[in-house]
Write an enzyme that holds these catalytic residues in place. Structure first.
Site, PDB file in Angstrom:
ATOM      1  N   LYS A 181      45.881  41.723  41.737  1.00 55.03           N
ATOM      2  CA  LYS A 181      44.476  41.674  40.997  1.00 55.03           C
ATOM      3  C   LYS A 181      43.664  41.649  41.641  1.00 55.03           C
ATOM      4  O   LYS A 181      43.287  41.892  43.247  1.00 55.03           O
ATOM      5  CB  LYS A 181      45.310  40.781  40.236  1.00 55.03           C
ATOM      6  CG  LYS A 181      45.547  40.286  39.947  1.00 55.03           C
ATOM      7  CD  LYS A 181      45.954  38.880  38.733  1.00 55.03           C
ATOM      8  CE  LYS A 181      47.086  38.506  37.923  1.00 55.03           C
ATOM      9  NZ  LYS A 181      46.609  37.631  36.709  1.00 55.03           N
ATOM     10  N   TYR A 187      48.982  44.147  28.814  1.00 60.03           N
ATOM     11  CA  TYR A 187      48.928  42.665  28.020  1.00 60.03           C
ATOM     12  C   TYR A 187      48.954  42.529  26.630  1.00 60.03           C
ATOM     13  O   TYR A 187      48.421  41.311  26.332  1.00 60.03           O
ATOM     14  CB  TYR A 187      47.466  42.344  28.735  1.00 60.03           C
ATOM     15  CG  TYR A 187      48.031  41.450  30.223  1.00 60.03           C
ATOM     16  CD1 TYR A 187      48.033  40.695  30.853  1.00 60.03           C
ATOM     17  CD2 TYR A 187      46.868  42.381  31.170  1.00 60.03           C
ATOM     18  CE1 TYR A 187      48.190  40.353  31.695  1.00 60.03           C
ATOM     19  CE2 TYR A 187      46.814  42.506  32.220  1.00 60.03           C
ATOM     20  CZ  TYR A 187      47.721  41.297  32.423  1.00 60.03           C
ATOM     21  OH  TYR A 187      47.610  41.143  34.119  1.00 60.03           O
ATOM     22  N   ASN A 196      44.359  34.533  39.746  1.00 58.02           N
ATOM     23  CA  ASN A 196      45.827  34.043  40.814  1.00 58.02           C
ATOM     24  C   ASN A 196      46.449  35.341  41.172  1.00 58.02           C
ATOM     25  O   ASN A 196      47.487  34.909  41.279  1.00 58.02           O
ATOM     26  CB  ASN A 196      46.910  33.402  39.415  1.00 58.02           C
ATOM     27  CG  ASN A 196      47.038  34.280  38.347  1.00 58.02           C
ATOM     28  OD1 ASN A 196      47.052  36.146  38.273  1.00 58.02           O
ATOM     29  ND2 ASN A 196      48.239  33.931  37.309  1.00 58.02           N
ATOM     30  N   GLU A 254      57.083  47.785  33.050  1.00 59.62           N
ATOM     31  CA  GLU A 254      55.691  47.070  33.617  1.00 59.62           C
ATOM     32  C   GLU A 254      56.095  48.843  35.076  1.00 59.62           C
ATOM     33  O   GLU A 254      55.228  49.219  35.182  1.00 59.62           O
ATOM     34  CB  GLU A 254      56.056  46.486  34.246  1.00 59.62           C
ATOM     35  CG  GLU A 254      55.567  45.471  32.753  1.00 59.62           C
ATOM     36  CD  GLU A 254      55.012  43.502  33.564  1.00 59.62           C
ATOM     37  OE1 GLU A 254      55.069  43.392  32.865  1.00 59.62           O
ATOM     38  OE2 GLU A 254      55.487  43.896  35.301  1.00 59.62           O
TER      39      GLU A 254
END
Length: 154
Positions: A10, A50, A113, A127
């Protein structure tokens, strides 16, 4: 069974210069990197990725966070790779993640996270196809493979 799974490092990982640390954890475990690239995620891709969170009040905040800087997407491969990656990654909430896991060692947040990891073989397949073209996934023999598993494990 040998599996492939998707991992996204991320923006918080990129900004904190933890790319090498995180990828090293997977490699040291014995997972093989078969796809790797940096990209800037779009609102459209994140809305698809998402979609299961679309009715949550934090949906836009998650998307904004994931667009804050480029990300690194990885396709990892190994015996039971999905479960192995999820164990290495740790609890979604970094405050609750066990020490020794990526989140347990590097984060204090539920949202920031460090990493996204596929949670099932179905999700991994979807994905991986979302972020990689078939020619961006490599099939190669890694010299250490024979030393990672017993010959009846794969």
């Amino acid at each position: 069974m040998i599996q492939q799974t998707l991992v996204i490092l991320k923006p918080c990982t990129i900004q904190r210069a933890l790319i090498g640390e995180v990828i090293t954890r997977f490699e040291r475990k014995g997972l093989k990197v078969v796809g790797l690239k940096m990209l800037q995620l779009s609102d459209e891709v994140l809305s698809e990725h998402y979609a299961h969170l679309s009715n949550k009040p934090f949906f836009q905040r998650v998307k904004n966070s994931m667009m804050a800087s480029p990300v690194i997407v990885c396709c990892l491969e190994g015996v039971d790779a999905i479960a192995a990656v999820r164990r290495i990654t740790g609890d979604t909430n970094g405050r609750l993640a066990d020490p020794g896991t990526i989140r347990g060692d590097f984060c204090m947040s539920f949202q920031e996270n460090i990493i996204h990891a596929s949670d099932s073989s179905e999700a991994a397949s979807i994905e991986i196809n979302r972020f990689f073209k078939p020619y961006e996934i490599f099939d190669y023999k890694q010299g250490i493979f024979e030393y990672l598993y017993a010959n009846d494990e794969y």
